[in-house]
Scaffold this motif. Structure first.
Motif, PDB file in Angstrom:
ATOM      1  N   TRP A 217       0.760  -1.071   0.022  1.00  0.00           N
ATOM      2  CA  TRP A 217      -0.145  -0.116   0.110  1.00  0.00           C
ATOM      3  C   TRP A 217       0.829   1.330   0.010  1.00  0.00           C
ATOM      4  O   TRP A 217       0.712   2.298  -0.883  1.00  0.00           O
ATOM      5  N   ALA A 218       2.007   1.209   0.980  1.00  0.00           N
ATOM      6  CA  ALA A 218       2.681   2.337   0.857  1.00  0.00           C
ATOM      7  C   ALA A 218       3.404   2.663  -0.303  1.00  0.00           C
ATOM      8  O   ALA A 218       3.497   4.025  -0.682  1.00  0.00           O
ATOM      9  N   PHE A 219       3.960   1.474  -1.013  1.00  0.00           N
ATOM     10  CA  PHE A 219       4.480   1.745  -2.250  1.00  0.00           C
ATOM     11  C   PHE A 219       3.477   2.391  -3.353  1.00  0.00           C
ATOM     12  O   PHE A 219       3.901   3.223  -4.081  1.00  0.00           O
ATOM     13  N   GLY A 220       2.184   1.823  -3.543  1.00  0.00           N
ATOM     14  CA  GLY A 220       1.333   2.507  -4.147  1.00  0.00           C
ATOM     15  C   GLY A 220       1.351   4.128  -4.103  1.00  0.00           C
ATOM     16  O   GLY A 220       1.124   4.830  -4.984  1.00  0.00           O
ATOM     17  N   VAL A 221       1.045   4.536  -2.708  1.00  0.00           N
ATOM     18  CA  VAL A 221       1.094   5.929  -2.365  1.00  0.00           C
ATOM     19  C   VAL A 221       2.231   6.760  -2.978  1.00  0.00           C
ATOM     20  O   VAL A 221       2.360   7.840  -3.618  1.00  0.00           O
ATOM     21  N   LEU A 222       3.431   6.072  -2.567  1.00  0.00           N
ATOM     22  CA  LEU A 222       4.782   6.477  -3.100  1.00  0.00           C
ATOM     23  C   LEU A 222       4.619   6.919  -4.542  1.00  0.00           C
ATOM     24  O   LEU A 222       5.388   7.808  -5.071  1.00  0.00           O
ATOM     25  N   ALA A 223       4.473   5.872  -5.170  1.00  0.00           N
ATOM     26  CA  ALA A 223       4.340   5.568  -6.691  1.00  0.00           C
ATOM     27  C   ALA A 223       3.689   6.890  -7.347  1.00  0.00           C
ATOM     28  O   ALA A 223       3.975   7.339  -8.169  1.00  0.00           O
ATOM     29  N   HIS A 224       2.351   6.797  -6.717  1.00  0.00           N
ATOM     30  CA  HIS A 224       1.495   7.970  -7.284  1.00  0.00           C
ATOM     31  C   HIS A 224       1.917   9.415  -7.022  1.00  0.00           C
ATOM     32  O   HIS A 224       2.009  10.184  -7.901  1.00  0.00           O
ATOM     33  N   LEU A 225       2.560   9.562  -5.805  1.00  0.00           N
ATOM     34  CA  LEU A 225       3.138  10.801  -5.394  1.00  0.00           C
ATOM     35  C   LEU A 225       4.370  11.292  -6.313  1.00  0.00           C
ATOM     36  O   LEU A 225       4.643  12.318  -6.835  1.00  0.00           O
ATOM     37  N   VAL A 226       5.367  10.242  -6.651  1.00  0.00           N
ATOM     38  CA  VAL A 226       6.605  10.344  -7.427  1.00  0.00           C
ATOM     39  C   VAL A 226       5.776  10.830  -9.016  1.00  0.00           C
ATOM     40  O   VAL A 226       6.774  11.783  -9.575  1.00  0.00           O
ATOM     41  N   LEU A 227       5.151  10.153  -9.485  1.00  0.00           N
ATOM     42  CA  LEU A 227       4.735  10.222 -10.801  1.00  0.00           C
ATOM     43  C   LEU A 227       3.836  11.330 -11.239  1.00  0.00           C
ATOM     44  O   LEU A 227       3.790  11.588 -12.312  1.00  0.00           O
ATOM     45  N   LEU A 257      -7.679   8.193  -9.460  1.00  0.00           N
ATOM     46  CA  LEU A 257      -6.223   8.208  -9.499  1.00  0.00           C
ATOM     47  C   LEU A 257      -6.146   9.710 -10.228  1.00  0.00           C
ATOM     48  O   LEU A 257      -6.823   9.627 -11.254  1.00  0.00           O
ATOM     49  N   SER A 258      -5.249  10.430 -10.347  1.00  0.00           N
ATOM     50  CA  SER A 258      -4.637  11.576 -10.940  1.00  0.00           C
ATOM     51  C   SER A 258      -4.638  10.912 -12.652  1.00  0.00           C
ATOM     52  O   SER A 258      -4.002  10.079 -13.030  1.00  0.00           O
ATOM     53  N   PRO A 259      -5.118  11.944 -13.538  1.00  0.00           N
ATOM     54  CA  PRO A 259      -5.103  11.808 -14.810  1.00  0.00           C
ATOM     55  C   PRO A 259      -3.602  11.586 -15.457  1.00  0.00           C
ATOM     56  O   PRO A 259      -3.323  11.384 -16.550  1.00  0.00           O
ATOM     57  N   GLU A 260      -2.804  12.342 -14.441  1.00  0.00           N
ATOM     58  CA  GLU A 260      -1.606  12.554 -14.641  1.00  0.00           C
ATOM     59  C   GLU A 260      -0.720  11.387 -14.818  1.00  0.00           C
ATOM     60  O   GLU A 260       0.670  11.054 -15.063  1.00  0.00           O
ATOM     61  N   LEU A 261      -1.336  10.315 -13.928  1.00  0.00           N
ATOM     62  CA  LEU A 261      -0.510   8.959 -13.847  1.00  0.00           C
ATOM     63  C   LEU A 261      -0.562   8.264 -15.311  1.00  0.00           C
ATOM     64  O   LEU A 261      -1.087   7.978 -15.782  1.00  0.00           O
ATOM     65  N   PRO A 262       0.887   7.953 -15.603  1.00  0.00           N
ATOM     66  CA  PRO A 262       0.874   7.370 -16.916  1.00  0.00           C
ATOM     67  C   PRO A 262       0.305   5.968 -16.975  1.00  0.00           C
ATOM     68  O   PRO A 262       0.148   5.261 -15.821  1.00  0.00           O
ATOM     69  N   ALA A 264       1.055   3.124 -18.149  1.00  0.00           N
ATOM     70  CA  ALA A 264       1.870   1.992 -17.805  1.00  0.00           C
ATOM     71  C   ALA A 264       1.851   1.715 -16.212  1.00  0.00           C
ATOM     72  O   ALA A 264       2.002   0.506 -15.791  1.00  0.00           O
ATOM     73  N   TRP A 265       1.579   2.776 -15.305  1.00  0.00           N
ATOM     74  CA  TRP A 265       1.560   2.696 -13.925  1.00  0.00           C
ATOM     75  C   TRP A 265       0.291   2.583 -13.213  1.00  0.00           C
ATOM     76  O   TRP A 265       0.090   2.430 -12.111  1.00  0.00           O
ATOM     77  N   ARG A 266      -0.858   2.842 -13.943  1.00  0.00           N
ATOM     78  CA  ARG A 266      -2.217   2.940 -13.396  1.00  0.00           C
ATOM     79  C   ARG A 266      -2.696   1.849 -12.706  1.00  0.00           C
ATOM     80  O   ARG A 266      -3.134   1.824 -11.594  1.00  0.00           O
ATOM     81  N   GLU A 267      -2.846   0.687 -13.484  1.00  0.00           N
ATOM     82  CA  GLU A 267      -2.960  -0.599 -12.756  1.00  0.00           C
ATOM     83  C   GLU A 267      -2.312  -0.883 -11.739  1.00  0.00           C
ATOM     84  O   GLU A 267      -2.550  -1.749 -10.809  1.00  0.00           O
ATOM     85  N   ILE A 268      -0.801  -0.662 -11.861  1.00  0.00           N
ATOM     86  CA  ILE A 268       0.094  -1.109 -10.764  1.00  0.00           C
ATOM     87  C   ILE A 268      -0.394  -0.235  -9.443  1.00  0.00           C
ATOM     88  O   ILE A 268      -0.474  -0.998  -8.512  1.00  0.00           O
ATOM     89  N   VAL A 269      -0.648   0.726  -9.630  1.00  0.00           N
ATOM     90  CA  VAL A 269      -1.034   1.819  -8.395  1.00  0.00           C
ATOM     91  C   VAL A 269      -2.326   1.363  -7.842  1.00  0.00           C
ATOM     92  O   VAL A 269      -2.496   1.140  -6.692  1.00  0.00           O
ATOM     93  N   ARG A 270      -3.241   1.012  -8.766  1.00  0.00           N
ATOM     94  CA  ARG A 270      -4.630   0.426  -8.329  1.00  0.00           C
ATOM     95  C   ARG A 270      -4.535  -0.977  -7.588  1.00  0.00           C
ATOM     96  O   ARG A 270      -5.200  -0.925  -6.639  1.00  0.00           O
ATOM     97  N   ALA A 293       7.208  -1.460 -16.268  1.00  0.00           N
ATOM     98  CA  ALA A 293       6.636  -0.129 -16.467  1.00  0.00           C
ATOM     99  C   ALA A 293       7.916   0.978 -16.610  1.00  0.00           C
ATOM    100  O   ALA A 293       7.764   1.885 -17.232  1.00  0.00           O
ATOM    101  N   ALA A 294       8.660   0.502 -15.771  1.00  0.00           N
ATOM    102  CA  ALA A 294       9.975   1.575 -15.634  1.00  0.00           C
ATOM    103  C   ALA A 294      10.983   1.408 -16.955  1.00  0.00           C
ATOM    104  O   ALA A 294      11.552   2.211 -17.280  1.00  0.00           O
ATOM    105  N   THR A 295      10.967   0.403 -17.635  1.00  0.00           N
ATOM    106  CA  THR A 295      11.773   0.105 -18.631  1.00  0.00           C
ATOM    107  C   THR A 295      11.414   0.168 -19.962  1.00  0.00           C
ATOM    108  O   THR A 295      11.794   0.551 -21.267  1.00  0.00           O
ATOM    109  N   GLY A 296       9.914   0.126 -20.099  1.00  0.00           N
ATOM    110  CA  GLY A 296       9.105   0.127 -21.218  1.00  0.00           C
ATOM    111  C   GLY A 296       9.005  -1.458 -21.747  1.00  0.00           C
ATOM    112  O   GLY A 296       8.427  -1.531 -23.060  1.00  0.00           O
TER     113      GLY A 296
END
Length: 503
Positions: A217-227, A257-262, A264-270, A293-296
């Motif tokens: 959970w904390a990683f999901g919050v962190l990822a959303h904040l970073v991205l 989730l923010s529309p700014e979230l790429p 590739a990361w949307r389902e990961i964070v969700r 997601a990080a490497t494409g």
């Protein structure tokens, strides 16, 4: 120092061989200072970070609590030495009755970071290196969870950024060892990164029960904040976001989730922010998807215990992107290659022909071992002597393959970092990621089994044991005659690859 520090230490104060310099950071239960080594000392760097944890001037109840926090962090740092976890060099206890506020304080001597993800986000809310840094944070969680620990307080301030641009997890006050499916941690954490089920969880005599899914959970919050530069749950204050988390957990509110979230990361964070712990993605699966997601690249599947090492394979640019905070989408491949070429420079020279693409594997493989003789320079010298860094080496007559000349039937015992042999014997070609990591595991196993007092450089004795066995080296009383030429080559390259002062 512009704010009160939990432990105030004057500049110039001596703790062991260390002289305190400028303050770095403070929290409720400890303060961190930069330090420089004031005396000669084997196996200690020139600079370090000293984390002072008070134990001397509190009530009995506070003292018990502080001792528990100290024990948690020291126990984890002593037992786990992983590439994505900050390293501890030693622990000290201050003996200074003249300073009651410091007398009895525990001091952790830690690897010195250049900054934190929190500071990076303050200057750049959506850093270009964000995806690569998140991949490294996820690697750290995998290393913790596989070892049976939960971090318990993952947040930007506890993601430390090193001089080479790589990220490591730090601050393990709240870390706890799993007992089955749960661990027990103190009854507090950072609300923005705490899953809903723990915000009002019952507190028992041993603290609050926590699962690895809390770190997810904390990683999901962190990822959303970073991205995106924003928290995933609405609200202008932590209290408002905590209430939003409660509404989301009760299914009265949806996750927006923010529309700014790429994409590739949307389902990961969700999947990290699923309402219940049972619905959240597991850490190993999370690491696989985050790497993609990080490497494409499309997600890759690896055998469970080999994934951490296999994830290090691939083109040099991809390795640089994941290892050094350089996003492949920035167009800054030259900067990524430069960071990769400097990786581990304090322990492995950059000007003596060690292939850049293997630097991270070599350095990280050495760092998984707590034995001081298992160094990056030793692993590099052995790879040079075994194969001249040739990943495609094949010697079927001796059943030896790959960059470290492994015999597949032997390699299966050292591919995993938990001491359990792989379920199947690997089939050549053997990848450098697996071969180099296994070399580190095997050397680490043999080091304490070599007899004390054997003549010669213990690193060279380890190389001999790799070629034959530690029992053969012990029985011979040193390097067996058959392997003296090989060990001479290793000794030669050890001198070439080790930086000055590390020979």
């Amino acid at each position: 120092m512009t704010e009160p520090y939990a432990v105030a230490v004057p500049k110039g104060y001596r703790a062991g061989v260390w002289e305190v310099r400028e303050p770095i950071a403070t929290g409720a239960f400890g303060s961190v200072y930069a330090a420089r080594r004031a005396e000669a000392a084997d196996d200690l760097p020139e600079t370090a970070a000293l984390k002072f944890l008070p134990t001397g001037t509190n009530t009995p109840r506070q003292l018990t609590h502080l001792r528990e926090l100290v024990q948690r962090e020291v126990e984890l740092l002593r037992r786990l030495r992983r590439p994505r976890l900050i390293r501890m060099y030693e622990t000290l206890v201050v003996d200074d009755p003249a300073r009651p506020a410091l007398d009895g304080a525990t001091v952790l001597v830690l690897e010195k970071a250049e900054g934190s993800l929190s500071a990076l986000l303050a200057g750049s809310p959506r850093p270009a290196a964000g995806p690569a840094l998140l991949a490294q944070v996820c690697e750290g969680l995998v290393q913790l969870h596989r070892a049976g620990w939960v971090h318990g307080d993952l947040k930007p301030a506890n993601v430390l950024l090193m001089a080479d641009g790589s990220a490591r997890l730090g601050d393990f006050n709240m870390a706890a060892e799993l007992e089955g499916t749960h661990a027990y941690t103190p009854a507090f954490s950072t609300p923005d990164y705490t899953p809903p089920e723990l915000l009002w969880a019952e507190i028992g005599d041993r603290g609050r029960r926590i699962r690895p899914s809390a770190d997810v959970w904390a990683f999901g919050v962190l990822a959303h904040l970073v991205l995106t530069g924003a928290f995933p749950l609405p609200g202008g204050t932590p209290a408002a976001r905590r209430d939003a988390a409660a509404g989301y957990a009760r299914s009265t509110d949806d996750l927006r989730l923010s529309p700014e979230l790429p994409d590739a990361w949307r389902e990961i964070v969700r999947d990290c922010l699923a309402r219940t712990h049972a619905e959240r993605v597991g850490t190993d699966e999370l690491a696989r998807r985050v790497e993609a997601a990080a490497t494409g690249r499309p997600p890759r599947r690896f055998p469970r215990r080999r994934r951490r090492w296999a994830a290090l394979t691939g083109a040099a640019v991809a390795v640089a992107a994941l290892g050094y905070g350089i996003s492949t989408r920035t167009g800054n491949d030259d900067a990524g290659a430069a960071s990769l070429a400097r990786y581990g420079a304090a322990e492995l020279r950059t000007d003596q022909g060690v292939p850049v693409v293997y630097r991270r594997l070599i350095v990280d493989s050495a760092h998984t071992c707590s034995q001081p003789d298992v160094t990056p320079a030793l692993i590099a010298a052995m790879l040079k002597s075994e194969s001249d860094f040739d990943p495609n080496l094949a010697d079927p007559g001796h059943q030896e393959f790959g960059i470290a000349r492994w015999t597949p039937a032997v390699l299966r015992w050292w591919m995993r970092d938990d001491g359990i042999p792989a379920s199947a014997t690997p089939t050549p070609p053997l990848t450098p990621s697996v071969s180099i990591a296994a070399m580190g595991h095997y050397l680490c196993f043999m080091d304490p089994r070599l007899k004390a007092g054997l003549p010669g450089d213990k690193r060279v004795l380890l190389a001999a044991a790799y070629r034959t066995s530690y029992t053969k080296v012990n029985d011979t009383g040193g390097v067996p005659p058959k392997y003296r030429d090989y060990c001479a080559h290793v000794a030669h390259y050890l001198k070439e690859y080790a930086p000055p002062g590390k020979k």
